[in-house]
Design a protein around this motif. Structure first.
Motif, PDB file in Angstrom:
ATOM      1  N   SER A 199      84.220 -51.122  25.797  1.00  0.00           N
ATOM      2  CA  SER A 199      85.634 -51.146  25.372  1.00  0.00           C
ATOM      3  C   SER A 199      86.220 -49.742  25.443  1.00  0.00           C
ATOM      4  O   SER A 199      87.334 -49.539  25.933  1.00  0.00           O
ATOM      5  N   LEU A 200      85.425 -48.776  24.954  1.00  0.00           N
ATOM      6  CA  LEU A 200      85.906 -47.393  24.996  1.00  0.00           C
ATOM      7  C   LEU A 200      86.100 -46.934  26.448  1.00  0.00           C
ATOM      8  O   LEU A 200      87.151 -46.410  26.819  1.00  0.00           O
ATOM      9  N   LEU A 201      85.078 -47.185  27.269  1.00  0.00           N
ATOM     10  CA  LEU A 201      85.111 -46.662  28.642  1.00  0.00           C
ATOM     11  C   LEU A 201      86.135 -47.359  29.532  1.00  0.00           C
ATOM     12  O   LEU A 201      86.598 -46.784  30.512  1.00  0.00           O
ATOM     13  N   ALA A 202      86.459 -48.599  29.191  1.00  0.00           N
ATOM     14  CA  ALA A 202      87.450 -49.303  30.025  1.00  0.00           C
ATOM     15  C   ALA A 202      88.859 -48.808  29.718  1.00  0.00           C
ATOM     16  O   ALA A 202      89.773 -49.003  30.512  1.00  0.00           O
ATOM     17  N   THR A 203      89.045 -48.146  28.567  1.00  0.00           N
ATOM     18  CA  THR A 203      90.415 -47.767  28.198  1.00  0.00           C
ATOM     19  C   THR A 203      90.636 -46.264  28.085  1.00  0.00           C
ATOM     20  O   THR A 203      91.765 -45.790  28.228  1.00  0.00           O
ATOM     21  N   ILE A 204      89.568 -45.503  27.850  1.00  0.00           N
ATOM     22  CA  ILE A 204      89.739 -44.048  27.724  1.00  0.00           C
ATOM     23  C   ILE A 204      90.243 -43.491  29.071  1.00  0.00           C
ATOM     24  O   ILE A 204      89.859 -43.985  30.141  1.00  0.00           O
ATOM     25  N   GLY A 205      91.145 -42.525  28.991  1.00  0.00           N
ATOM     26  CA  GLY A 205      91.663 -41.935  30.236  1.00  0.00           C
ATOM     27  C   GLY A 205      92.482 -42.918  31.064  1.00  0.00           C
ATOM     28  O   GLY A 205      92.564 -42.807  32.280  1.00  0.00           O
ATOM     29  N   THR A 206      93.078 -43.914  30.404  1.00  0.00           N
ATOM     30  CA  THR A 206      93.979 -44.839  31.119  1.00  0.00           C
ATOM     31  C   THR A 206      95.313 -44.858  30.369  1.00  0.00           C
ATOM     32  O   THR A 206      95.422 -44.292  29.278  1.00  0.00           O
ATOM     33  N   SER A 207      96.277 -45.591  30.945  1.00  0.00           N
ATOM     34  CA  SER A 207      97.563 -45.670  30.249  1.00  0.00           C
ATOM     35  C   SER A 207      97.540 -46.746  29.158  1.00  0.00           C
ATOM     36  O   SER A 207      98.546 -46.967  28.485  1.00  0.00           O
ATOM     37  N   ASN A 208      96.413 -47.415  28.962  1.00  0.00           N
ATOM     38  CA  ASN A 208      96.313 -48.438  27.906  1.00  0.00           C
ATOM     39  C   ASN A 208      95.747 -47.829  26.625  1.00  0.00           C
ATOM     40  O   ASN A 208      95.070 -46.805  26.667  1.00  0.00           O
ATOM     41  N   SER A 209      96.002 -48.528  25.507  1.00  0.00           N
ATOM     42  CA  SER A 209      95.465 -47.959  24.264  1.00  0.00           C
ATOM     43  C   SER A 209      93.992 -48.336  24.109  1.00  0.00           C
ATOM     44  O   SER A 209      93.535 -49.370  24.606  1.00  0.00           O
ATOM     45  N   ILE A 210      93.273 -47.470  23.408  1.00  0.00           N
ATOM     46  CA  ILE A 210      91.843 -47.707  23.219  1.00  0.00           C
ATOM     47  C   ILE A 210      91.673 -48.729  22.104  1.00  0.00           C
ATOM     48  O   ILE A 210      92.167 -48.539  20.993  1.00  0.00           O
ATOM     49  N   GLU A 211      91.018 -49.814  22.435  1.00  0.00           N
ATOM     50  CA  GLU A 211      90.817 -50.855  21.418  1.00  0.00           C
ATOM     51  C   GLU A 211      89.576 -51.651  21.742  1.00  0.00           C
ATOM     52  O   GLU A 211      89.073 -51.605  22.876  1.00  0.00           O
ATOM     53  N   LEU A 212      89.099 -52.364  20.738  1.00  0.00           N
ATOM     54  CA  LEU A 212      87.915 -53.184  20.932  1.00  0.00           C
ATOM     55  C   LEU A 212      88.280 -54.437  21.729  1.00  0.00           C
ATOM     56  O   LEU A 212      89.265 -55.108  21.429  1.00  0.00           O
ATOM     57  N   LYS A 213      87.492 -54.739  22.747  1.00  0.00           N
ATOM     58  CA  LYS A 213      87.740 -55.944  23.547  1.00  0.00           C
ATOM     59  C   LYS A 213      86.839 -57.072  23.030  1.00  0.00           C
ATOM     60  O   LYS A 213      85.784 -56.822  22.453  1.00  0.00           O
ATOM     61  N   GLU A 214      87.275 -58.287  23.278  1.00  0.00           N
ATOM     62  CA  GLU A 214      86.506 -59.428  22.756  1.00  0.00           C
ATOM     63  C   GLU A 214      85.228 -59.666  23.538  1.00  0.00           C
ATOM     64  O   GLU A 214      84.232 -60.149  23.015  1.00  0.00           O
ATOM     65  N   SER A 215      85.278 -59.364  24.823  1.00  0.00           N
ATOM     66  CA  SER A 215      84.130 -59.652  25.672  1.00  0.00           C
ATOM     67  C   SER A 215      84.259 -58.868  26.961  1.00  0.00           C
ATOM     68  O   SER A 215      85.334 -58.337  27.274  1.00  0.00           O
ATOM     69  N   ILE A 216      83.185 -58.860  27.711  1.00  0.00           N
ATOM     70  CA  ILE A 216      83.210 -58.199  29.015  1.00  0.00           C
ATOM     71  C   ILE A 216      84.180 -58.951  29.951  1.00  0.00           C
ATOM     72  O   ILE A 216      84.833 -58.346  30.800  1.00  0.00           O
ATOM     73  N   ASP A 217      84.300 -60.266  29.750  1.00  0.00           N
ATOM     74  CA  ASP A 217      85.237 -61.032  30.579  1.00  0.00           C
ATOM     75  C   ASP A 217      86.672 -60.587  30.353  1.00  0.00           C
ATOM     76  O   ASP A 217      87.470 -60.523  31.289  1.00  0.00           O
ATOM     77  N   GLN A 218      86.978 -60.260  29.097  1.00  0.00           N
ATOM     78  CA  GLN A 218      88.337 -59.773  28.822  1.00  0.00           C
ATOM     79  C   GLN A 218      88.560 -58.430  29.541  1.00  0.00           C
ATOM     80  O   GLN A 218      89.627 -58.180  30.095  1.00  0.00           O
ATOM     81  N   ILE A 219      87.513 -57.602  29.554  1.00  0.00           N
ATOM     82  CA  ILE A 219      87.628 -56.303  30.232  1.00  0.00           C
ATOM     83  C   ILE A 219      87.882 -56.521  31.725  1.00  0.00           C
ATOM     84  O   ILE A 219      88.741 -55.877  32.330  1.00  0.00           O
ATOM     85  N   ILE A 220      87.156 -57.466  32.306  1.00  0.00           N
ATOM     86  CA  ILE A 220      87.358 -57.765  33.737  1.00  0.00           C
ATOM     87  C   ILE A 220      88.792 -58.245  33.956  1.00  0.00           C
ATOM     88  O   ILE A 220      89.485 -57.780  34.864  1.00  0.00           O
ATOM     89  N   LYS A 221      89.213 -59.165  33.109  1.00  0.00           N
ATOM     90  CA  LYS A 221      90.548 -59.757  33.282  1.00  0.00           C
ATOM     91  C   LYS A 221      91.655 -58.705  33.212  1.00  0.00           C
ATOM     92  O   LYS A 221      92.644 -58.774  33.930  1.00  0.00           O
ATOM     93  N   GLU A 222      91.467 -57.723  32.347  1.00  0.00           N
ATOM     94  CA  GLU A 222      92.544 -56.745  32.137  1.00  0.00           C
ATOM     95  C   GLU A 222      92.489 -55.546  33.075  1.00  0.00           C
ATOM     96  O   GLU A 222      93.403 -54.734  33.095  1.00  0.00           O
ATOM     97  N   PHE A 223      91.415 -55.450  33.857  1.00  0.00           N
ATOM     98  CA  PHE A 223      91.232 -54.226  34.647  1.00  0.00           C
ATOM     99  C   PHE A 223      92.281 -54.059  35.753  1.00  0.00           C
ATOM    100  O   PHE A 223      92.517 -54.959  36.553  1.00  0.00           O
ATOM    101  N   LYS A 224      92.882 -52.881  35.783  1.00  0.00           N
ATOM    102  CA  LYS A 224      93.785 -52.529  36.902  1.00  0.00           C
ATOM    103  C   LYS A 224      93.518 -51.080  37.222  1.00  0.00           C
ATOM    104  O   LYS A 224      93.760 -50.200  36.384  1.00  0.00           O
ATOM    105  N   ILE A 225      93.048 -50.824  38.420  1.00  0.00           N
ATOM    106  CA  ILE A 225      92.628 -49.448  38.743  1.00  0.00           C
ATOM    107  C   ILE A 225      93.775 -48.449  38.574  1.00  0.00           C
ATOM    108  O   ILE A 225      93.568 -47.315  38.145  1.00  0.00           O
ATOM    109  N   LYS A 226      94.986 -48.903  38.861  1.00  0.00           N
ATOM    110  CA  LYS A 226      96.132 -47.970  38.820  1.00  0.00           C
ATOM    111  C   LYS A 226      96.428 -47.453  37.415  1.00  0.00           C
ATOM    112  O   LYS A 226      97.200 -46.507  37.257  1.00  0.00           O
ATOM    113  N   THR A 227      95.869 -48.096  36.385  1.00  0.00           N
ATOM    114  CA  THR A 227      96.146 -47.594  35.028  1.00  0.00           C
ATOM    115  C   THR A 227      95.305 -46.351  34.704  1.00  0.00           C
ATOM    116  O   THR A 227      95.514 -45.705  33.691  1.00  0.00           O
ATOM    117  N   ILE A 228      94.330 -46.046  35.590  1.00  0.00           N
ATOM    118  CA  ILE A 228      93.481 -44.876  35.312  1.00  0.00           C
ATOM    119  C   ILE A 228      94.285 -43.607  35.547  1.00  0.00           C
ATOM    120  O   ILE A 228      94.897 -43.428  36.600  1.00  0.00           O
TER     121      ILE A 228
END
Ligand code: GLU
Length: 319
Positions: free
Chosen positions: A265-294
């Motif tokens: 959860s930390l690594l998927a959001t740190i250094g991106t334009s999204n806020s750092i928060e706990l994700k429910e699952s790895i599937d949620q991380i996949i669903k929300e991933f957009k490379i351009k937000t890095i």
């Protein structure tokens, strides 16, 4: 064409949060594009590479749930690197150099004193066959440099936009050491071609390597690799992360009962334009991933934040 990414650690230490972030971005990019993800072990430096770290790298990835479709060690490909070396030699794109470290250092200091560029002066290109034979009979063995012909290299970086690098400001890179061992610049370019990698996503400390590797890939085989360079994570002090820094190794978090999902959860959001928060699952991380937000500016690791995410995660568990 199937999207293919790769994570290519050298097994010379434990993986830390910065390394895993690169792995995660590559994995997420492959998974969100119906692609494949390769784990490549960059172990051509057989003195520094250790089997123990190969096992630990694989264990860390498995523990985090980052699965790979294919894996190989570069040390199993020395024969192939040798073939490509012969190819470049036939094309007169690599040349033997006989300078010792001390001689190169002296040249560099002279260039520095003269206020010029500290770039290899290509004097080995002027050696006659007799001079080369003389060096060899003295017992010197050559290292081999790549002859970079282009003046400028341009590419469109997924994260950094248009990049242009002046190759004349860089030395012709050494591709093979005196003992015949290929260096990273070379083996990595060969493997990216041979394994049909489509996207190279790595830290921005590799930006000038990319310019050299594009020139090299063009010399070996025209290829349409797409590059993305992300800013490297920094320690909370602002320092560079290091493999020797045990406090941020994945192993140390495992040993102190930090949950994989808190780390992801930390690594998927740190250094991106999204806020750092706990994700429910790895599937949620996949669903929300957009490379351009890095973001192209470096994020700083905040261990307190990781602990807080972990605490929240554990509180959510239904005992
Ligand atoms: N072994 C290299 C490193 O860890 C790989 C870099 C790359 O992704 O090409 O820096």
């Amino acid at each position: 064409m199937t999207v293919k990414t790769r994570f290519a650690p050298s097994p010379t230490g434990l993986l830390h949060l910065g390394n895993i972030r690169t792995a995660l971005i590559n994995w997420l990019f492959a998974r969100t594009n119906n692609g494949k993800f390769i784990l490549r072990i960059d172990d051509t430096d057989t003195e520094r590479s250790k089997d123990e770290y190969v096992s630990k790298i694989k264990y860390d990835l498995e523990w985090l749930g980052i699965d790979y479709d294919e894996t190989f060690n570069q040390s199993s490909r020395f024969e192939i690197y040798k073939e490509r070396f012969e190819f470049l030699k036939d094309q007169e794109r690599i040349y033997p150099c006989y300078e010792t470290h001390a001689e190169l250092e002296r040249k560099r200091k002279l260039q520095l004193a003269a206020g010029g560029k500290q770039v290899y002066d290509r004097s080995a290109l002027k050696l006659t066959d007799q001079e080369k034979r003389d060096f060899e009979s003295e017992g010197r063995k050559p290292h081999w440099r790549f002859l970079m012909n282009s003046e400028r290299i341009k590419w469109n970086d997924i994260l950094k936009g248009d990049i242009e690098i002046d190759l004349t400001s860089l030395s012709d890179p050494v591709l093979f050491r005196e003992d015949g061992v290929p260096l990273y610049t070379f083996s990595s370019a060969v493997d990216d071609i041979d394994f049909n990698v489509t996207n190279v996503i790595r830290g921005d400390d590799h930006t000038s390597n990319t310019a050299v590797q594009i020139e090299l890939i063009n010399a070996l085989d025209k290829n349409n690799l797409v590059f993305a360079h992300h800013a490297l994570l920094k320690a909370s002090s602002g320092d560079k992360l290091s493999k020797r820094d045990n406090v941020i190794s994945i192993e140390s978090f495992r040993e102190t009962n930090i949950e994989p999902l808190a780390i992801l959860s930390l690594l998927a959001t740190i250094g991106t334009s999204n806020s750092i928060e706990l994700k429910e699952s790895i599937d949620q991380i996949i669903k929300e991933f957009k490379i351009k937000t890095i973001s192209t500016s470096p994020g700083r690791i905040d261990i307190d934040l990781l602990n807080a995410l972990n605490k929240k995660l554990i509180q959510n568990y239904d005992f």
